[in-house]
Design a protein around this motif. Structure first.
Motif, PDB file in Angstrom:
ATOM      1  N   LYS A 138      48.033  12.564  10.458  1.00 33.43           N
ATOM      2  CA  LYS A 138      46.748  12.636  11.139  1.00 33.43           C
ATOM      3  C   LYS A 138      45.602  12.433  10.151  1.00 33.43           C
ATOM      4  CE  LYS A 138      45.939  15.902  14.183  1.00 33.43           C
ATOM      5  NZ  LYS A 138      45.621  17.222  14.775  1.00 33.43           N
ATOM      6  N   TRP A 139      44.746  11.480  10.480  1.00 34.31           N
ATOM      7  CA  TRP A 139      43.491  11.323   9.744  1.00 34.31           C
ATOM      8  C   TRP A 139      42.471  12.291  10.320  1.00 34.31           C
ATOM      9  CZ3 TRP A 139      42.473   8.873   5.339  1.00 34.31           C
ATOM     10  CH2 TRP A 139      43.334   7.868   4.901  1.00 34.31           C
ATOM     11  N   ARG A 140      41.928  13.164   9.489  1.00 32.09           N
ATOM     12  CA  ARG A 140      40.927  14.128   9.918  1.00 32.09           C
ATOM     13  C   ARG A 140      39.559  13.712   9.377  1.00 32.09           C
ATOM     14  NH1 ARG A 140      42.383  19.906   8.070  1.00 32.09           N
ATOM     15  NH2 ARG A 140      40.414  20.289   9.163  1.00 32.09           N
ATOM     16  N   VAL A 141      38.639  13.429  10.324  1.00 33.69           N
ATOM     17  CA  VAL A 141      37.255  13.100   9.967  1.00 33.69           C
ATOM     18  C   VAL A 141      36.378  14.104  10.711  1.00 33.69           C
ATOM     19  CG1 VAL A 141      35.492  11.325   9.927  1.00 33.69           C
ATOM     20  CG2 VAL A 141      37.909  10.667   9.788  1.00 33.69           C
ATOM     21  N   GLU A 142      35.870  15.105  10.002  1.00 29.40           N
ATOM     22  CA  GLU A 142      35.187  16.222  10.650  1.00 29.40           C
ATOM     23  C   GLU A 142      33.895  16.565   9.915  1.00 29.40           C
ATOM     24  OE1 GLU A 142      37.909  19.474  10.796  1.00 29.40           O
ATOM     25  OE2 GLU A 142      39.481  18.359  11.838  1.00 29.40           O
ATOM     26  N   TYR A 143      32.896  16.982  10.710  1.00 28.71           N
ATOM     27  CA  TYR A 143      31.624  17.508  10.202  1.00 28.71           C
ATOM     28  C   TYR A 143      30.903  16.531   9.264  1.00 28.71           C
ATOM     29  CZ  TYR A 143      33.859  21.780  11.864  1.00 28.71           C
ATOM     30  OH  TYR A 143      34.507  22.714  12.620  1.00 28.71           O
ATOM     31  N   GLN A 144      30.963  15.273   9.570  1.00 30.98           N
ATOM     32  CA  GLN A 144      30.243  14.278   8.774  1.00 30.98           C
ATOM     33  C   GLN A 144      28.808  14.154   9.299  1.00 30.98           C
ATOM     34  OE1 GLN A 144      31.538  12.803   6.097  1.00 30.98           O
ATOM     35  NE2 GLN A 144      33.606  13.658   6.358  1.00 30.98           N
ATOM     36  N   GLU A 145      27.838  14.175   8.395  1.00 29.05           N
ATOM     37  CA  GLU A 145      26.423  14.101   8.744  1.00 29.05           C
ATOM     38  C   GLU A 145      25.774  12.923   8.029  1.00 29.05           C
ATOM     39  OE1 GLU A 145      24.520  15.935  10.754  1.00 29.05           O
ATOM     40  OE2 GLU A 145      25.952  17.482  11.368  1.00 29.05           O
ATOM     41  N   ASP A 146      25.131  12.034   8.815  1.00 28.78           N
ATOM     42  CA  ASP A 146      24.383  10.903   8.252  1.00 28.78           C
ATOM     43  C   ASP A 146      25.217  10.097   7.257  1.00 28.78           C
ATOM     44  OD1 ASP A 146      21.917  11.441   9.630  1.00 28.78           O
ATOM     45  OD2 ASP A 146      21.638  13.153   8.296  1.00 28.78           O
ATOM     46  N   LYS A 147      26.454   9.817   7.632  1.00 23.09           N
ATOM     47  CA  LYS A 147      27.345   9.013   6.800  1.00 23.09           C
ATOM     48  C   LYS A 147      27.638   7.706   7.545  1.00 23.09           C
ATOM     49  CE  LYS A 147      28.163  11.921   3.362  1.00 23.09           C
ATOM     50  NZ  LYS A 147      27.903  11.608   1.947  1.00 23.09           N
ATOM     51  N   ASN A 148      27.155   6.600   7.013  1.00 27.02           N
ATOM     52  CA  ASN A 148      27.359   5.309   7.659  1.00 27.02           C
ATOM     53  C   ASN A 148      28.275   4.386   6.860  1.00 27.02           C
ATOM     54  OD1 ASN A 148      25.580   5.799   9.911  1.00 27.02           O
ATOM     55  ND2 ASN A 148      23.864   5.592   8.475  1.00 27.02           N
ATOM     56  N   ASP A 149      28.953   4.933   5.861  1.00 34.23           N
ATOM     57  CA  ASP A 149      29.822   4.113   5.028  1.00 34.23           C
ATOM     58  C   ASP A 149      31.260   4.634   5.036  1.00 34.23           C
ATOM     59  OD1 ASP A 149      29.233   6.465   3.775  1.00 34.23           O
ATOM     60  OD2 ASP A 149      28.821   5.597   1.802  1.00 34.23           O
ATOM     61  N   LEU A 150      31.648   5.311   6.116  1.00 33.55           N
ATOM     62  CA  LEU A 150      33.007   5.852   6.195  1.00 33.55           C
ATOM     63  C   LEU A 150      33.976   4.720   6.555  1.00 33.55           C
ATOM     64  CD1 LEU A 150      32.213   9.092   8.222  1.00 33.55           C
ATOM     65  CD2 LEU A 150      32.537   8.908   5.758  1.00 33.55           C
ATOM     66  N   VAL A 151      35.009   4.571   5.762  1.00 29.35           N
ATOM     67  CA  VAL A 151      35.976   3.498   5.980  1.00 29.35           C
ATOM     68  C   VAL A 151      37.384   4.037   5.737  1.00 29.35           C
ATOM     69  CG1 VAL A 151      36.757   1.204   5.276  1.00 29.35           C
ATOM     70  CG2 VAL A 151      34.321   1.739   5.247  1.00 29.35           C
ATOM     71  N   ILE A 152      38.283   3.748   6.673  1.00 29.09           N
ATOM     72  CA  ILE A 152      39.722   4.018   6.496  1.00 29.09           C
ATOM     73  C   ILE A 152      40.405   2.656   6.490  1.00 29.09           C
ATOM     74  CG2 ILE A 152      41.778   5.089   7.467  1.00 29.09           C
ATOM     75  CD1 ILE A 152      40.035   7.197   8.726  1.00 29.09           C
ATOM     76  N   SER A 153      40.846   2.239   5.321  1.00 33.91           N
ATOM     77  CA  SER A 153      41.361   0.878   5.166  1.00 33.91           C
ATOM     78  C   SER A 153      42.879   0.806   5.218  1.00 33.91           C
ATOM     79  CB  SER A 153      40.860   0.285   3.847  1.00 33.91           C
ATOM     80  OG  SER A 153      41.230   1.106   2.754  1.00 33.91           O
ATOM     81  N   GLU A 154      43.560   1.903   4.925  1.00 37.80           N
ATOM     82  CA  GLU A 154      45.020   1.895   4.908  1.00 37.80           C
ATOM     83  C   GLU A 154      45.535   2.756   6.057  1.00 37.80           C
ATOM     84  OE1 GLU A 154      46.419   3.104   1.117  1.00 37.80           O
ATOM     85  OE2 GLU A 154      45.400   1.490   0.020  1.00 37.80           O
ATOM     86  N   THR A 155      45.994   2.111   7.107  1.00 38.79           N
ATOM     87  CA  THR A 155      46.509   2.824   8.277  1.00 38.79           C
ATOM     88  C   THR A 155      47.924   2.362   8.583  1.00 38.79           C
ATOM     89  OG1 THR A 155      45.561   1.161   9.761  1.00 38.79           O
ATOM     90  CG2 THR A 155      44.221   3.106   9.291  1.00 38.79           C
ATOM     91  N   GLU A 156      48.655   3.216   9.302  1.00 38.59           N
ATOM     92  CA  GLU A 156      50.022   2.903   9.718  1.00 38.59           C
ATOM     93  C   GLU A 156      50.153   3.134  11.205  1.00 38.59           C
ATOM     94  OE1 GLU A 156      52.816   5.103   7.442  1.00 38.59           O
ATOM     95  OE2 GLU A 156      52.013   4.460   5.499  1.00 38.59           O
ATOM     96  N   LEU A 157      51.166   2.517  11.786  1.00 44.13           N
ATOM     97  CA  LEU A 157      51.345   2.576  13.225  1.00 44.13           C
ATOM     98  C   LEU A 157      51.627   3.988  13.721  1.00 44.13           C
ATOM     99  CD1 LEU A 157      51.483   0.929  15.819  1.00 44.13           C
ATOM    100  CD2 LEU A 157      53.917   0.561  15.387  1.00 44.13           C
ATOM    101  N   LYS A 158      52.239   4.822  12.904  1.00 41.37           N
ATOM    102  CA  LYS A 158      52.605   6.175  13.320  1.00 41.37           C
ATOM    103  C   LYS A 158      51.462   7.176  13.145  1.00 41.37           C
ATOM    104  CE  LYS A 158      54.593   7.180   8.775  1.00 41.37           C
ATOM    105  NZ  LYS A 158      55.820   7.582   8.033  1.00 41.37           N
ATOM    106  N   GLN A 159      50.353   6.749  12.573  1.00 39.87           N
ATOM    107  CA  GLN A 159      49.254   7.665  12.293  1.00 39.87           C
ATOM    108  C   GLN A 159      48.304   7.768  13.487  1.00 39.87           C
ATOM    109  OE1 GLN A 159      47.477   6.014   8.764  1.00 39.87           O
ATOM    110  NE2 GLN A 159      48.978   6.958   7.378  1.00 39.87           N
ATOM    111  N   VAL A 160      47.622   8.920  13.558  1.00 43.15           N
ATOM    112  CA  VAL A 160      46.587   9.147  14.566  1.00 43.15           C
ATOM    113  C   VAL A 160      45.316   9.579  13.838  1.00 43.15           C
ATOM    114  CG1 VAL A 160      48.260   9.807  16.331  1.00 43.15           C
ATOM    115  CG2 VAL A 160      47.212  11.577  14.915  1.00 43.15           C
TER     116      VAL A 160
END
Length: 476
Positions: A330-352
């Motif tokens: 699980k990718w957890r992206v929580e409590y981010q404030e004024d962030k416009n450069d968030l990038v997840i570049s390495e993902t897999e089919l089994k991930q959420v």
């Protein structure tokens, strides 16, 4: 001879009566007849509830223990909540219905159990079993049926429907990998199905109270709630002692100086108005516009106003540390404030991906991922390539989403403002919405996007055999 026969019959009846009294004296406390005017036996409705707990609730507890962890901990809380409800039903079977204020006080133990379960879910949002915790948290208010009339059964069904939103997620995630979770879902939903059947049989139009017992008071009923199952009510309190004797009792109350002064003022008659202060025209609101602009407040020349105590300042919301990490699958992206450069570049089919309480931020996800959930976010933007499962938006506001590749389903629930930009490959995507507003789908046409609103208002009509629902056409 006849006299002897009659004497023998009388002796046999006397012996039988003594044996009956002896047997009653050895009954267990739960088998008592009446004590203090309260029936100590277990009513049929309580016996039926005990069967529900020994079957469905016990099975759910067993299935939860096989999953262990947070699921087992929350299941123990559910069991405790059902025990509190059992105690309340036992009390209701012994006492008459009290006043509404007393009923609210008596419901407090059950309310606290429900709150404990919901708080546990909120504190464990990062749990791998979050969908399990949410299914229980969203439906456990069904235990409040005892305060619902005249149709408590449909209320339980409504809460059960709230659970299925999350149990369907559990089934989707584990139906092909771990059947223990499937069994867990079945055992939990069976509780509410059986509870509906129980209510229909014993409390169809609302909680049934005892008709002949004493009226339940807060003190008496709480003492009954504190007893274990099958225990008799406590003995009556001792008789009150003699009233206290005061040496000065009977003496005529002496009038205080302040009281004498008050009556002297009241007996002045018309002269009482001589002490009033004259109000000049400058101090009259209707003759002085500047006072109206100030809210009509004018200082008194004879009395100074001391500032009152300041109200305590409201506590600022607690700040949470931002989270941006891969936890297991699980990718957890929580409590981010004024962030416009968030990038997840390495993902897999089994991930959420689970995105929670992000504000004024943008996330880009590259590659192919199983599912994405946006929960409690505001002014959040999401750009992703491909999702093989579902993208869900829950309890959010002002969401913008752009699909670069493909996604089969997008779900929008309890959200205000959601704009979805579809790609050419995602035009077959299904949009499922509930309790949401200001939703727009943007379709690519001739190198640009054309906006189409998602209907929010519907009309339903009976066509003679069934209800037909279609979007309402509102002409501007």
């Amino acid at each position: 001879m006849a006299e002897m026969q009659g004497l023998m019959e009388r002796l046999e009846r006397a012996v039988g009566r003594l044996e009956l009294l002896s047997a009653e004296s050895h009954l267990s406390p739960g088998d008592c007849g009446e004590m203090n005017g309260v029936n100590g036996g277990v009513a049929p409705s309580v016996e039926a509830f005990d069967k529900l707990m020994k079957s469905m609730v016990a099975e759910f507890l067993e299935k939860s223990r096989t999953l262990a962890g947070d699921v087992e901990t929350q299941a123990e809380m559910v069991h405790s909540a059902f025990q509190a409800q059992r105690a309340f039903l036992l009390m209701a079977s012994q006492y008459q219905q009290p006043q509404e204020n007393d009923v609210a006080a008596l419901l407090k133990p059950i309310s606290e159990k429900i709150q404990e379960i919901q708080t546990f879910r909120e504190r464990n949002r990062g749990s791998a079993m979050f969908n399990h915790l949410s299914a229980v948290s969203e439906s456990i208010p069904a235990l409040g049926w005892i305060a619902v009339s005249p149709k408590p059964g449909p209320y339980v069904k409504e809460m059960n429907d709230a659970a299925t939103f999350y149990t369907n997620r559990v089934l989707k995630d584990y139906k092909h990998s771990d059947l223990r979770h499937v069994d867990w879902v079945k055992s939990y939903l069976n509780i509410w199905s059986e509870l509906q059947a129980y209510i229909k049989e014993h409390h169809t139009t609302g909680l049934t109270w005892n008709k002949t017992g004493p009226v339940a008071s807060t003190t008496a009923a709480l003492s009954a709630l504190s007893l274990g199952p099958g225990l008799p009510p406590p003995p009556p309190p001792p008789p009150p002692g003699p009233p206290p004797f005061f040496e000065n009792e009977g003496r005529k109350e002496e009038s205080s100086p302040s009281r004498s002064a008050l009556f002297a003022q009241l007996n002045q008659g018309e002269a009482i108005t001589k002490g009033l202060r004259h109000v000049t025209d400058e101090q009259k609101i209707y003759k002085n516009p500047s006072l109206r602009a100030q809210g009509g407040q004018t200082p008194s020349p004879t009395k100074s106003h001391s500032p009152g105590p300041k109200s305590p300042q409201s506590r600022s919301p607690q700040k949470h540390a931002p989270v941006f990490e891969l936890e297991g699958k699980k990718w957890r992206v929580e409590y981010q404030e004024d962030k416009n450069d968030l990038v997840i570049s390495e993902t897999e089919l089994k991930q959420v991906a689970y995105i929670f309480k992000c504000n004024k931020s943008t996330l880009q996800m590259k590659g192919k991922i199983n599912s994405i959930t946006i929960d409690n976010c505001t002014k959040f933007g999401l750009v992703f390539d491909n999702v093989v499962g579902i993208v869900e938006v829950i309890n959010s506001k002002d969401i913008q989403m752009q699909v670069m590749g493909r996604v089969p389903t997008i779900s929008i629930n309890k959200t205000e403002g959601c704009h979805i930009y579809l790609s050419e490959d995602a035009l077959d995507c299904e949009i499922v919405s509930a309790k949401s507003s200001e939703m727009n789908i943007l379709i690519p046409q001739d190198g640009d996007y054309r906006e189409f609103p998602v209907p929010e208002q519907f009309k339903t009509a009976w066509d003679g055999s069934k209800l037909v629902t279609e979007p309402a056409e509102i002409m501007a």
